[in-house]
Design an enzyme around this catalytic site. Structure first.
Site, PDB file in Angstrom:
ATOM      1  N   ARG A 118       0.808  -1.239   0.000  1.00 12.84           N
ATOM      2  CA  ARG A 118       0.000   0.000   0.000  1.00 12.84           C
ATOM      3  C   ARG A 118       0.828   1.269   0.000  1.00 12.84           C
ATOM      4  NH1 ARG A 118      -2.663  -2.827   4.085  1.00 12.84           N
ATOM      5  NH2 ARG A 118      -4.243  -4.216   3.225  1.00 12.84           N
ATOM      6  N   LYS A 140       3.137  11.072 -11.733  1.00 14.09           N
ATOM      7  CA  LYS A 140       2.368  10.065 -12.477  1.00 14.09           C
ATOM      8  C   LYS A 140       3.171   8.778 -12.576  1.00 14.09           C
ATOM      9  CE  LYS A 140      -0.506  12.840 -15.552  1.00 14.09           C
ATOM     10  NZ  LYS A 140      -0.880  13.041 -16.971  1.00 14.09           N
ATOM     11  N   GLU A 182       9.675  17.387 -25.692  1.00 11.19           N
ATOM     12  CA  GLU A 182       8.983  17.849 -24.483  1.00 11.19           C
ATOM     13  C   GLU A 182       9.543  19.199 -24.026  1.00 11.19           C
ATOM     14  OE1 GLU A 182       6.341  16.436 -22.973  1.00 11.19           O
ATOM     15  OE2 GLU A 182       6.266  14.464 -23.916  1.00 11.19           O
ATOM     16  N   LYS A 224       6.859  22.800 -15.598  1.00  9.09           N
ATOM     17  CA  LYS A 224       5.944  21.707 -15.247  1.00  9.09           C
ATOM     18  C   LYS A 224       5.545  21.790 -13.780  1.00  9.09           C
ATOM     19  CE  LYS A 224       4.842  16.873 -15.688  1.00  9.09           C
ATOM     20  NZ  LYS A 224       5.157  15.559 -16.259  1.00  9.09           N
ATOM     21  N   GLU A 234      -4.646  16.567 -11.794  1.00 10.23           N
ATOM     22  CA  GLU A 234      -5.049  16.696 -13.191  1.00 10.23           C
ATOM     23  C   GLU A 234      -6.551  16.858 -13.381  1.00 10.23           C
ATOM     24  OE1 GLU A 234      -3.721  13.568 -15.813  1.00 10.23           O
ATOM     25  OE2 GLU A 234      -3.454  15.011 -17.424  1.00 10.23           O
ATOM     26  N   ARG A 238      -3.644  21.268 -15.714  1.00 11.61           N
ATOM     27  CA  ARG A 238      -2.551  20.341 -15.984  1.00 11.61           C
ATOM     28  C   ARG A 238      -2.657  19.725 -17.379  1.00 11.61           C
ATOM     29  NH1 ARG A 238       0.026  15.998 -11.785  1.00 11.61           N
ATOM     30  NH2 ARG A 238       1.248  14.818 -13.269  1.00 11.61           N
ATOM     31  N   ASN A 242      -0.522  18.330 -22.122  1.00 13.93           N
ATOM     32  CA  ASN A 242      -0.794  17.325 -23.148  1.00 13.93           C
ATOM     33  C   ASN A 242      -0.729  17.888 -24.572  1.00 13.93           C
ATOM     34  OD1 ASN A 242      -1.189  15.167 -21.343  1.00 13.93           O
ATOM     35  ND2 ASN A 242      -3.247  15.921 -20.886  1.00 13.93           N
ATOM     36  N   HIS A 245      -0.102  15.573 -27.358  1.00 16.05           N
ATOM     37  CA  HIS A 245      -0.139  14.208 -26.837  1.00 16.05           C
ATOM     38  C   HIS A 245      -1.372  13.425 -27.282  1.00 16.05           C
ATOM     39  CE1 HIS A 245       3.244  15.545 -24.531  1.00 16.05           C
ATOM     40  NE2 HIS A 245       3.345  14.403 -23.898  1.00 16.05           N
ATOM     41  N   HIS A 249      -0.496  10.149 -28.911  1.00 17.14           N
ATOM     42  CA  HIS A 249      -0.857   8.817 -28.392  1.00 17.14           C
ATOM     43  C   HIS A 249      -1.518   7.969 -29.478  1.00 17.14           C
ATOM     44  CE1 HIS A 249      -0.914  10.124 -23.873  1.00 17.14           C
ATOM     45  NE2 HIS A 249       0.290   9.828 -24.304  1.00 17.14           N
ATOM     46  N   HIS A 262       7.929   8.039 -28.029  1.00 19.98           N
ATOM     47  CA  HIS A 262       6.909   8.947 -27.492  1.00 19.98           C
ATOM     48  C   HIS A 262       7.175  10.396 -27.929  1.00 19.98           C
ATOM     49  CE1 HIS A 262       4.025  10.722 -24.728  1.00 19.98           C
ATOM     50  NE2 HIS A 262       4.979  11.463 -24.199  1.00 19.98           N
TER      51      HIS A 262
END
Lengths: 357, 357
Positions: A118, A140, A182, A224, A234, A238, A242, A245, A249, A262
């Protein structure tokens, strides 16, 4: 060495940026609370930097797990390799996991840390430009699912991040460019001054100039961090991060994860967002030319794959996390350095952009 | 109907306790923020209560995933069934997962909610006494790993809990008793008044008297909520809740998960903790007799399995999460209603207890 503090209340942490800091025990040890350490790395990075990292961990009980290298291994099987290593070496809830590698290693190690017993402590030692400017900030973590990229994960903040610019000297050129995508993104969405610096110093970045890389990483992480501090989970601004992105993606999914990097998909995706912004009257053709020239100068693609149709884009965009109730929200540019999040646009502008892609 | 508020700052939530509240739209709907709902249940509970629950979810897009029933399915494969259902039905980040079932369903549904798209909303509708008094409070979610029970998981709080006492009328007697083990635990560790009530009203609990069950659930959750509010992430006093569990987990692991019910193992484990406390001079033989009588009156075992040796106990206790640096910390009783957490005891008292087990 530069230090950037990421301000997240009681989960705040520093990012140390500089050359040859990987094995600096004074930077690492204060952030390890127990005696046990599990280094998570991959078969490419381990021969290069594992021993150096371990040399800065004297006095700790250090174990390691070496994963196969590649986005295609960012899955539940690899996470289970980490769990099994932790359990068979009897790591308890006071252990610290250290991610040594690129974004894939960082995402998986972070997710394992978020979910082992946990939640246990976690340190990032990113060794690619992409992970230094992107995964270093934001917390993330996660893995891909056969039905969708990055669909399984958690938010889990590291105790500290060590971004050693020296590790970028062993990075393949294609991956360096993918990281620069990026870096360009931060300039485009909110920092015109930084963007001008990137344009001027692109040759230094491509030549792995340590001071230039350090500045690029610092300013990317600073931008960032400012956004993430406003919106840790998010729910709002935020999503600006993207830019490129959502298109990107779809490209990665269509091509099969790992075939387009990526950052390459993000490069082409940012160009598509730029062209769509022009169609909406938000950017001039001169501004579009400037973006195109910058992305090209970083040796990145400025268009999607030749074998990818409009229908392919629509198909692969529909499973995107950023759709709220199946409506595609996009990050677009209302001028250089001023990104917006919107689903309020004529469908024709969107579809014309996909044809162009 | 009774309402207990679990006070956890901005993650606070209510527990509604009463008969026939499962299909009450007014209790559920205010806690569902989006339009999508995924009910996670199992093949035993679905035929009994799935339609009733759905009748209280009018106006939502409701999907369901029905898992196999049993602790042996509390694993990564079952979690993947939930992920796959969510992705194939295109659930987005605004979805709400509802756990309908016992502790296994709740733990898995909660873990899926904690990790799907980095965390989505979650509601608990526990249908066993054990899950109503235990999993309703605390936010623990997770699955077993082949190398250890509950080793993978996360803390994830529900939006609301509906504990419908009517569902306990269909519970097998053995599972009712297993739930009562945890009810007894709350009395033993910190609430002598509640313990006296349990002793007096045990026949009503075993007969599924709705008012008695409601009180037992309310007071159990109240005690647990008070402890969890002090120690949400289990760094201190929350370990008191593990009375009987360190011995109990060893019994479950040795017997194979699912053969001894969790509550049965906890019953025997509490008796072992009680006997060890007597060896340390902390309980009188009269007090030990009182505990023994109470556990027996709930139709629970007061000793470990006949085929389990001292060495078996030591082997299966060594991987327990509660060991800090491999030292076994135990929850013991310094009098009825006063539990303590300690690793300061003579090894002989510990080992003699295992022989008795």
């Amino acid at each position: 060495m530069q230090t950037l503090n990421v301000d997240l209340g009681d989960r705040s942490y520093p990012i140390f940026i500089g050359a040859n800091i990987l094995s600096n025990q004074q930077l690492l040890a204060p952030y390890i609370k127990g005696k046990q350490v599990m280094i998570v790395t991959n078969e490419t990075v381990a021969p290069l930097y594992l021993e150096a990292l371990k040399s800065g961990l004297k006095g700790f009980k250090v174990d390691e797990v070496i994963l196969p290298d590649g986005e295609q291994y960012k899955n539940a099987d690899s996470i289970d390799m980490i769990y099994s290593a932790l359990l068979s070496k009897r790591h308890n809830r006071t252990t610290t996991l250290i991610a040594l590698g690129g974004g894939v290693v960082g995402d998986m190690c972070g997710f394992a840390a978020a979910t082992y017993q946990r939640g246990v402590e976690f340190i990032q030692v990113p060794t690619t430009l992409l992970s230094q400017v992107d995964s270093s900030v934001g917390g993330k973590t996660g893995i891909n699912h056969p039905l969708g990229k990055n669909m399984i994960g958690a938010f889990h903040q590291p105790n500290v991040v060590l971004a050693d610019t020296e590790t970028l000297t062993t990075l393949p050129e294609r991956e360096l460019s993918a990281g620069i995508a990026e870096v360009i993104k931060y300039g485009l969405i909110r920092d015109p001054e930084f963007l001008s610096w990137i344009e001027a110093d692109m040759p230094k970045l491509l030549a792995c100039d340590q001071a230039a890389l350090s500045k690029a990483i610092y300013d990317s992480c600073r931008n960032k961090a400012e956004i993430v501090a406003l919106d840790e989970k998010e729910s709002g601004c935020r999503a600006l991060l993207n830019l490129g992105h959502t298109f990107g993606h779809a490209i990665e999914a269509h091509q099969g994860y790992g075939n387009w990097l990526h950052g390459e998909a993000v490069g082409a995706g940012m160009m598509m967002a730029t062209l769509m912004s022009e169609k909406l009257g938000w950017l001039s053709s001169e501004e579009v030319g400037r973006v195109s020239q910058l992305i090209e100068s970083a040796k990145l693609p400025v268009a999607g794959p030749a074998d990818m149709s409009k229908e392919d884009f629509i198909h692969f965009m529909s499973l995107d996390k950023k759709n709220l109730d199946h409506r595609i929200r996009l990050v677009l540019l209302k001028g250089i350095g001023n990104a917006v999040i919107t689903s309020d646009y004529p469908m024709s502008a969107f579809e014309d952009t996909l044809v162009a892609g």
